[in-house]
Design a protein around this motif. Sequence first.
Motif, PDB file in Angstrom:
ATOM      1  N   VAL A  22      -5.955  26.220  38.420  1.00 39.86           N
ATOM      2  CA  VAL A  22      -4.919  26.190  37.385  1.00 39.86           C
ATOM      3  C   VAL A  22      -4.656  24.751  36.958  1.00 39.86           C
ATOM      4  CG1 VAL A  22      -2.461  26.602  36.950  1.00 39.86           C
ATOM      5  CG2 VAL A  22      -3.849  28.372  38.035  1.00 39.86           C
ATOM      6  N   VAL A  23      -4.576  23.850  37.914  1.00 38.27           N
ATOM      7  CA  VAL A  23      -4.343  22.436  37.594  1.00 38.27           C
ATOM      8  C   VAL A  23      -5.498  21.881  36.774  1.00 38.27           C
ATOM      9  CG1 VAL A  23      -4.126  20.129  38.591  1.00 38.27           C
ATOM     10  CG2 VAL A  23      -2.809  22.023  39.549  1.00 38.27           C
ATOM     11  N   GLY A  25      -7.648  23.540  34.916  1.00 39.14           N
ATOM     12  CA  GLY A  25      -7.637  24.167  33.591  1.00 39.14           C
ATOM     13  C   GLY A  25      -6.558  23.599  32.695  1.00 39.14           C
ATOM     14  N   SER A  26      -5.392  23.332  33.264  1.00 37.75           N
ATOM     15  CA  SER A  26      -4.292  22.754  32.481  1.00 37.75           C
ATOM     16  C   SER A  26      -4.645  21.357  31.989  1.00 37.75           C
ATOM     17  CB  SER A  26      -3.016  22.696  33.317  1.00 37.75           C
ATOM     18  OG  SER A  26      -2.610  23.994  33.684  1.00 37.75           O
ATOM     19  N   LEU A  27      -5.249  20.564  32.844  1.00 36.72           N
ATOM     20  CA  LEU A  27      -5.657  19.214  32.435  1.00 36.72           C
ATOM     21  C   LEU A  27      -6.710  19.273  31.333  1.00 36.72           C
ATOM     22  CD1 LEU A  27      -5.813  17.344  35.859  1.00 36.72           C
ATOM     23  CD2 LEU A  27      -4.158  17.014  34.016  1.00 36.72           C
ATOM     24  N   ALA A  29      -7.077  21.677  29.133  1.00 37.58           N
ATOM     25  CA  ALA A  29      -6.411  22.118  27.903  1.00 37.58           C
ATOM     26  C   ALA A  29      -5.627  20.978  27.257  1.00 37.58           C
ATOM     27  CB  ALA A  29      -5.487  23.295  28.202  1.00 37.58           C
ATOM     28  N   LEU A  30      -4.929  20.184  28.052  1.00 40.55           N
ATOM     29  CA  LEU A  30      -4.187  19.044  27.510  1.00 40.55           C
ATOM     30  C   LEU A  30      -5.121  18.024  26.881  1.00 40.55           C
ATOM     31  CD1 LEU A  30      -1.461  18.471  30.243  1.00 40.55           C
ATOM     32  CD2 LEU A  30      -1.098  19.149  27.870  1.00 40.55           C
TER      33      LEU A  30
END
Length: 127
Positions: A22-23, A25-27, A29-30
């Motif tokens: 999740v971390v 993937g979030s990075l 996406a940002l």
Amino acid sequence: MTTSVSKPAAPAEPRRGRLGMVVAGSLAALLAGGIGILAAYTGQTPGIVPQTVSYDITDTSVTINYTVAKGTDDEVRCTVDAYDTDFAILAQKEVSVPAGKSSVKGTETLATPRRATGARIRDCRTG
């Protein structure tokens, strides 16, 4: 005769948990969002906002109505153009927006060699 016994295989690397994915993937996406924002504003001069309000197309001309918002003290030059279905430029004209006003409305008529499919104001810069 000697028989050898092989050693047991080493355990596989531990799996990363869902939190790690999740971390990551979030990075990602940002980062993708940031690159998208930078790409959207590439080539534009900060503080100048050109906008195509409307355009009227005939077989041999295009009349475009536009606005330009800018700093009061800036003299700005923009390109107004008409294009076809392949985005090939059929006609273009440079327009000047004088210093002294922060927003200007304008209308230009461009003669085209054939029917255009659209018109726009673009490439605004100070100078």
